[in-house]
Design a protein around this motif. Structure first.
Motif, PDB file in Angstrom:
ATOM      1  N   ILE A 392      92.832 109.129  77.643  1.00  0.00           N
ATOM      2  CA  ILE A 392      92.032 107.909  77.468  1.00  0.00           C
ATOM      3  C   ILE A 392      90.574 108.263  77.235  1.00  0.00           C
ATOM      4  O   ILE A 392      89.916 107.699  76.356  1.00  0.00           O
ATOM      5  N   TRP A 393      90.066 109.220  78.014  1.00  0.00           N
ATOM      6  CA  TRP A 393      88.683 109.642  77.826  1.00  0.00           C
ATOM      7  C   TRP A 393      88.481 110.281  76.454  1.00  0.00           C
ATOM      8  O   TRP A 393      87.463 110.035  75.782  1.00  0.00           O
ATOM      9  N   SER A 396      88.432 107.540  73.880  1.00  0.00           N
ATOM     10  CA  SER A 396      87.207 106.747  74.001  1.00  0.00           C
ATOM     11  C   SER A 396      86.001 107.501  73.451  1.00  0.00           C
ATOM     12  O   SER A 396      85.176 106.943  72.723  1.00  0.00           O
ATOM     13  N   GLY A 400      83.667 106.672  70.235  1.00  0.00           N
ATOM     14  CA  GLY A 400      82.253 106.436  70.496  1.00  0.00           C
ATOM     15  C   GLY A 400      81.336 107.457  69.872  1.00  0.00           C
ATOM     16  O   GLY A 400      80.134 107.210  69.736  1.00  0.00           O
ATOM     17  N   ALA A 404      78.512 108.558  72.791  1.00  0.00           N
ATOM     18  CA  ALA A 404      79.378 108.333  73.947  1.00  0.00           C
ATOM     19  C   ALA A 404      79.483 109.593  74.797  1.00  0.00           C
ATOM     20  O   ALA A 404      79.480 109.525  76.029  1.00  0.00           O
ATOM     21  N   LYS A 506      81.777 103.772  85.110  1.00  0.00           N
ATOM     22  CA  LYS A 506      82.788 104.719  84.629  1.00  0.00           C
ATOM     23  C   LYS A 506      82.548 106.127  85.153  1.00  0.00           C
ATOM     24  O   LYS A 506      83.463 106.954  85.160  1.00  0.00           O
ATOM     25  N   GLY A 542      89.988  98.362  82.824  1.00  0.00           N
ATOM     26  CA  GLY A 542      90.714  98.238  81.567  1.00  0.00           C
ATOM     27  C   GLY A 542      91.236  96.845  81.332  1.00  0.00           C
ATOM     28  O   GLY A 542      91.271  96.353  80.187  1.00  0.00           O
ATOM     29  N   ALA A 546      87.447  96.339  79.380  1.00  0.00           N
ATOM     30  CA  ALA A 546      87.519  97.251  78.234  1.00  0.00           C
ATOM     31  C   ALA A 546      87.657  96.474  76.922  1.00  0.00           C
ATOM     32  O   ALA A 546      88.260  95.397  76.866  1.00  0.00           O
ATOM     33  N   PRO A 550      84.235  99.825  69.686  1.00  0.00           N
ATOM     34  CA  PRO A 550      82.895 100.095  70.197  1.00  0.00           C
ATOM     35  C   PRO A 550      81.830  99.222  69.545  1.00  0.00           C
ATOM     36  O   PRO A 550      80.689  99.194  69.990  1.00  0.00           O
TER      37      PRO A 550
END
Length: 897
Positions: A392-393, A396, A400, A404, A506, A542, A546, A550
């Motif tokens: 997930i990271w 993400s 991003g 990010a 986060k 989430g 979430a 973005p």
């Protein structure tokens, strides 16, 4: 395209105003208190004998046993009072045998253990050999009459100890355990006719002197060969819920306990701390596990930990329902496993444990349900959570881009700053507290003071550190948004605040993910906490926060996200954190194992650091909501008031560090020191030594006692097992109450020099059956100890397998009245210390003796009796296996004798 522009400034501050935060804080604090109460304070109602019936457990009956045992006063090994306690327990088990159900076979054995040596090498036993003699135990075996032979070959051991240390009657440690066992045995004797396995109840003596009772039973009693599972009952306080703090290594026992117990209580965290040596103690369970190779459970009462081994380990502090809680749990558990045809055998356990994946992870929820699962399942679960989190990271951060990634790094920086500032603020207070307060540990009798003294500055430091990270992150995001968003500067400023808030929230995911990865790698059972503090907050975020793109502008975090995310973690862990903090606070009373050997501020720093770390780990989600709210000033003001109020209470003397019920641990010892006079005719040095294992000076106590005491660090007293670096002493009127005939002797019988030097030393401890001997392992490679006045020469400690700590190996001896008092010690010198010109010079310059001996006598001299009579009510004698009694004799043998 028109983009919706959020109006932040007025709406956000009204949504998160000071009043809202007061309500939110109240809800969270009340939730944590409620969890702690239901998990640790909510005890069952005691049952009378009529309510329990013949087959049930009655606390009212068990309390009668506690009262009878404590009425004997302190009953250490070798005392007349221990003989009385043994006879009481023996009479009670004989009565159980007499009234047992006719289809139940009850056997009673009053077992007299011969001399032996406990040579455990781990934990507190490293560098030590514990020798014992003349110990007596009461052993009760309950079998179904018609299948007695089969059940006798497969038994379950339930064990505790009758003896106490010399300083307490031991209502908690462990008369309460003995009482529970007696009442359990009575109930089991009415129900065992259907058992497939026998049950052995061991009431041992010698536990307080180095686990000698358990060791002598396991190594000498014929019934010990039939034991398949061991359950030990202990106390590190008085009453409350008796929880499991060690289980295994095979998971069968904890799995069955979780299924059978009515009020299950226990947590793998305690086992991890115990195994890591954070809790410096040992129980009989270590003998059953390491010597006998058994699996099982270790229970302990932990309420009122500050009174452990002091005069306040008394019946008055035993909470109603404490014994009922343990008794009902144990009764249900024993009925289940004693009736089971699947009781694991030793070989079966060994074969299963060789896989390395069968240790159990366990914890209870509100004291009503226990979760148990294997280490193998834990690894699978943790790996799954870690993998999904990383995926997930990665997704993400990929969407991003570089901004990010940098934002994530800066949010992690905020978490680091949060931890650093929190520990620094709290540790600073901990450091200066001994300089300004009447006691270095002013919170022992009033543990809630730590909320103001340490938790308040820790919370302020956490808020400060996270806010500094927030400002750095906001500055970076402002630069990013200014380049990418074609919006008015006021809107961009608001969006940056919202985006920074989200990244701070986060950062909590990353923090707990890192802890989970580390814990999973080292297979730390307590890692389950990281799962609960990672998954629910991440799921809530989430679900409610979430976005899939973005490009969407950030919105304020919802309070519902915080409440949903923290509900499960608070339920699972808040009670445990509170109980752990209370346990650590209680340990302050006995922290300084070598009085004066550690800085006075050290224990404060340990407690404050623990509190700061807990606050940073658990408040990271909550504090992320504060920075754009209108409550910062209100929160800082509330924290400051709490700190100021607590400090005022301490400095004004309104709250006392110690009370009559929560006393400071001290020792009063009449010392007769004949060290350094081998082969010389000179009078021994006689004085009273007053010292404390509780941090702090003794001026206030000495001022009340009078009796000519002087205090300082210029007179170090070596008690062989430990040293007093700060204490008080007086030589006035100390020549009575002892005689030259009490002084132990160390005599060199022979000294053979050659390729292998061998020295034989005879030891006469005179009237003492409790002594400590230290052997200089820088000079001596090995040794053999024999007892000479037992009718023949019993070899107590054979050649080989010796360990040392700081260049010494310690022999700790204790036993009953018929214990030997004359010994021969054969010393085998190290080759590198064999005599030569260089070695002679080195030996002369080396002030360490070859042998150090301390013998203890349970006798009050007139001077010691006067000092004890004048001891302040807020002080109590403190005992442990290495503590001297009230009369101690010191002797030594120099290297160049």
């Amino acid at each position: 395209m028109r983009i919706a522009q959020p109006a932040l400034s007025s709406s956000m501050k009204s949504i998160r105003s000071g009043s809202v935060w007061i309500i939110l804080s109240t809800v969270i604090i009340y939730s944590c208190y409620s969890v702690h109460y239901y998990q640790f304070e909510n005890l069952p109602s005691p049952l009378t004998a009529d309510q329990a019936g013949k087959r049930g457990f009655s606390e009212f009956q068990a309390i009668k046993h506690v009262k009878a045992l404590t009425d004997f006063g302190p009953h250490p090994v070798g005392s007349d009072s221990l003989d009385l306690a043994l006879q009481y327990v023996l009479a009670e088990v004989e009565n159980i045998k007499k009234n047992a159900y006719y289809e139940v076979d009850v056997e009673v054995d009053f077992f007299h253990a011969k001399t032996g040596a406990n040579r455990l090498t781990s934990g507190l036993f490293r560098g030590k050999t514990v020798v014992y003699a003349d110990l007596k135990h009461v052993v009760l075996r309950i079998l179904p009459k018609f299948t007695a032979n089969e059940a006798a070959d497969n038994t379950i051991l339930v064990s505790s100890h009758i003896d106490t240390v010399f300083s307490t009657g031991g209502a908690g440690d462990c008369s309460s355990c003995v009482a529970v066992m007696l009442e359990l045995a009575r109930g089991i004797s009415q129900r065992a006719h259907g058992f497939k396995n026998g049950v052995i109840f061991l009431f041992n003596t010698g536990e307080e002197e180095g686990l000698s009772g358990a060791h002598s039973f396991i190594t000498q009693h014929p019934w010990s060969k039939t034991i398949r599972l061991a359950v030990d009952l202990e106390a590190m306080g008085v009453g409350g819920k008796s929880g499991i703090f060690q289980a295994g290594p095979h998971p069968w026992a904890i799995e069955n306990f979780a299924s059978a117990a009515k009020y299950p209580s226990g947590n793998i965290i305690a086992q991890d701390l115990f195994s890591a040596g954070v809790i410096k103690s040992a129980t009989d369970f270590q003998v059953y596990k390491d010597v006998a190779g058994l699996s099982g459970l270790d229970f302990a009462f932990t309420d009122n930990g500050a009174v452990y081994h002091t005069k306040n380990d008394k019946l008055d502090l035993l909470k109603s329902g404490s014994l009922q809680h343990l008794g009902e749990n144990m009764l249900a558990f024993l009925l289940r496993i004693a009736s089971s045809p699947h009781l694991p055998k030793g070989k079966d356990m060994d074969r299963e444990l060789k896989t390395g994946h069968d240790n159990a992870i366990f914890f209870d929820i509100l004291g009503t349900y226990m979760i148990v699962y294997s280490q193998r399942f834990a690894s699978m679960l943790h790996n799954s959570v870690i993998l999904q989190s990383l995926l997930i990271w990665a997704a993400s951060l990929f969407m991003g881009g570089s901004s990010a990634i940098i934002s994530l790094g800066l949010s992690c920086l905020s978490a680091i700053l949060m931890m650093l500032f929190s520990i620094s603020f709290s540790a600073f207070v901990a450091f200066i507290l001994p300089q300004i307060s009447p006691s270095p540990v002013p919170y022992v009798a009033n543990p809630l003071l730590v909320l103001g003294l340490f938790a308040a500055p820790a919370l302020l430091g956490a808020l400060t550190g996270q806010h500094l990270g927030y400002l750095i992150l906001k500055k970076y995001l402002l630069n990013v948004y200014s380049k990418k968003k074609q919006l008015p500067s006021v809107i961009i400023a608001d969006l940056v605040k919202l985006e920074a808030e989200r990244w701070l929230y986060k950062a909590g995911f990353v923090q707990w993910l890192v802890l989970l990865i580390v814990g999973n790698y080292y297979k730390i059972g307590s890692s389950y906490l990281a799962v609960f503090w990672l998954v629910p907050p991440a799921f809530a975020y989430g679900l409610l926060e979430a976005t899939l793109t973005p490009a969407r502008l950030p919105k304020p975090l919802k309070l519902a996200t915080l409440l949903m995310g923290l509900a499960v973690p608070i339920l699972i862990s808040s009670g445990t954190f509170i109980r752990l903090a209370g346990t650590i606070i209680g340990m302050a009373v006995r922290f300084d194992r070598n009085p004066g050997g550690t800085p006075e501020w050290l224990w404060n720093v340990i407690i404050s650091t623990f509190i700061a770390v807990c606050i940073c780990l658990t408040f990271i989600y909550i504090l992320s909501y504060v920075h754009i709210s209108g409550a910062k000033r209100s929160i800082i003001l509330a924290i400051s008031i709490l700190f100021g109020l607590s400090l005022t209470l301490v400095l004004s003397g309104f709250t006392q560090p110690f009370t009559e019920d929560t006393a400071r641990a001290v020792n009063v010892v009449h010392v007769v020191d004949s060290s350094g006079r081998y082969g010389e005719k000179q009078d021994p040095l006689s004085y009273i030594s007053l010292f404390s294992n509780t941090p702090g000076k003794l001026e206030k106590e000495v001022e009340q006692i009078k009796e000519g005491f002087k205090c300082g660090e210029d007179k170090v007293v070596d008690f062989v097992a430990f040293s007093v670096n700060y204490g008080c002493w007086t030589h006035d009127d100390t020549e009575s109450g002892w005689s030259e005939s009490d002084i132990p002797t160390l005599h060199v019988d022979s000294d053979t020099k050659g390729e292998e030097r061998l020295t034989r030393v005879s030891i006469d401890t005179k009237s003492s059956t409790r002594w400590s001997l230290a052997i200089n392992t820088q000079e001596i490679e090995d040794f053999v100890l024999k007892a000479w006045d037992t009718g023949n020469s019993d070899e107590l400690i054979p050649y080989g397998n010796k360990t040392s700590v700081d260049g010494w190996h310690h022999i700790q001896f204790s036993g009953g009245k018929e214990s030997p008092r004359k010994f021969e010690l054969a010393l085998f010198w190290s080759v590198k210390t064999m005599p030569s010109a260089d070695n002679v010079d080195r030996t002369i310059q080396d002030h360490r003796p070859l042998l150090k001996l301390r013998t203890d006598v349970d006798r009050l001299t007139p001077k010691a009796e006067r000092v004890l009579a004048k001891l302040p009510t807020w002080c109590s004698l403190f005992g442990k296996s290495t503590s001297p009694l009230t009369l101690a004799f010191l002797s030594s043998l120099p290297v160049n004798f």
